[in-house]
Design a protein around this motif. Structure first.
Motif, mmCIF file in Angstrom:
data_model
loop_
_atom_site.group_PDB
_atom_site.id
_atom_site.type_symbol
_atom_site.label_atom_id
_atom_site.label_comp_id
_atom_site.label_asym_id
_atom_site.label_seq_id
_atom_site.Cartn_x
_atom_site.Cartn_y
_atom_site.Cartn_z
ATOM 1 N N CYS A 1 29.220 -67.018 7.721
ATOM 2 C CA CYS A 1 29.470 -68.411 7.858
ATOM 3 C C CYS A 1 30.695 -68.560 7.500
ATOM 4 C CB CYS A 1 28.659 -69.067 6.247
ATOM 5 S SG CYS A 1 28.161 -70.616 6.507
ATOM 6 N N PRO A 2 31.637 -68.462 8.473
ATOM 7 C CA PRO A 2 32.989 -68.588 8.603
ATOM 8 C C PRO A 2 33.664 -69.789 7.979
ATOM 9 C CG PRO A 2 32.285 -68.004 10.816
ATOM 10 C CD PRO A 2 31.000 -68.475 9.965
ATOM 11 N N LEU B 1 29.135 -77.353 3.139
ATOM 12 C CA LEU B 1 28.028 -76.912 3.689
ATOM 13 C C LEU B 1 27.115 -78.011 3.753
ATOM 14 C CD1 LEU B 1 29.513 -74.384 3.044
ATOM 15 C CD2 LEU B 1 27.239 -73.306 2.996
ATOM 16 N N SER B 2 26.531 -78.508 4.930
ATOM 17 C CA SER B 2 25.801 -79.683 4.770
ATOM 18 C C SER B 2 24.474 -79.196 5.705
ATOM 19 C CB SER B 2 26.537 -80.795 5.841
ATOM 20 O OG SER B 2 25.427 -81.955 5.925
ATOM 21 N N ILE C 1 19.299 -73.751 9.480
ATOM 22 C CA ILE C 1 20.836 -73.918 9.920
ATOM 23 C C ILE C 1 21.588 -75.041 9.014
ATOM 24 C CG2 ILE C 1 22.294 -74.759 11.825
ATOM 25 C CD1 ILE C 1 19.800 -73.974 13.670
ATOM 26 N N VAL C 2 22.662 -74.292 8.639
ATOM 27 C CA VAL C 2 23.753 -75.139 7.944
ATOM 28 C C VAL C 2 24.816 -75.514 8.593
ATOM 29 C CG1 VAL C 2 25.055 -74.983 5.660
ATOM 30 C CG2 VAL C 2 23.030 -73.804 6.027
ATOM 31 N N CYS D 1 26.045 -72.247 10.581
ATOM 32 C CA CYS D 1 25.665 -70.610 10.063
ATOM 33 C C CYS D 1 24.147 -71.103 9.927
ATOM 34 C CB CYS D 1 26.238 -70.036 9.215
ATOM 35 S SG CYS D 1 26.585 -70.945 7.562
ATOM 36 N N THR D 2 23.360 -69.993 9.598
ATOM 37 C CA THR D 2 21.844 -69.652 9.310
ATOM 38 C C THR D 2 21.644 -68.646 8.072
ATOM 39 O OG1 THR D 2 21.594 -69.926 11.734
ATOM 40 C CG2 THR D 2 19.822 -69.125 10.416
#
Length: 134
Positions: free
Chosen positions: A86-87, A94-95, A108-109, A123-124
């Motif tokens: 999650c770069p 993070l939403s 998925i974020v 990211c997942t």
């Protein structure tokens, strides 16, 4: 000997391959932060989802390791290794929205820039591994 016992769960966590088949590499600072959070805890069986209660406190260890808990010093915390990382998770918001109160593997974020509100990617979530104080 005591420190070695606490280092073993962290070593196992980091030795398991990421989605791309690579091992997670942490800086010395990140490794120290992870070791501190896992100190005195034992890993349990991975879970697909965690409840809303366990999502209240999130700590970013690195782009590849996130920790969730009900509060900073919760008895049980959950370590998540997002697929392919999650770069810049530590630099962005993070939403995520979901249809249930649980947070689950595969969700998925979106990463949202703190200053501009612009989307910076996504990211997942992977599985949630519980670590409980002995």
């Amino acid at each position: 000997m005591k420190k070695l016992l606490f280092a073993i769960p962290a070593a196992i966590l980091l030795a398991s391959p990421a989605m791309s088949g690579e091992k997670i590499q942490l800086t010395e600072k990140e490794q120290t932060k992870l070791d501190k959070r896992l100190d005195g805890r034992t890993a349990g069986k991975a879970k697909s989802c965690i409840s809303a209660h366990d999502q209240r406190q999130m700590t970013v260890i690195s782009d590849d390791i996130l920790i969730f808990g009900s509060r900073r010093n919760a008895k049980t915390i959950y370590v998540n290794k997002p697929y392919r990382g999650c770069p810049n998770a530590d630099r962005n918001i993070l939403s995520y929205s979901r249809s249930t109160s649980s947070l689950c593997r595969g969700e998925i974020v979106d990463l949202v820039d703190n200053m501009t509100g612009m989307s910076m990617g996504s990211c997942t979530f992977g599985e949630f591994v519980p670590y409980t104080k002995n």
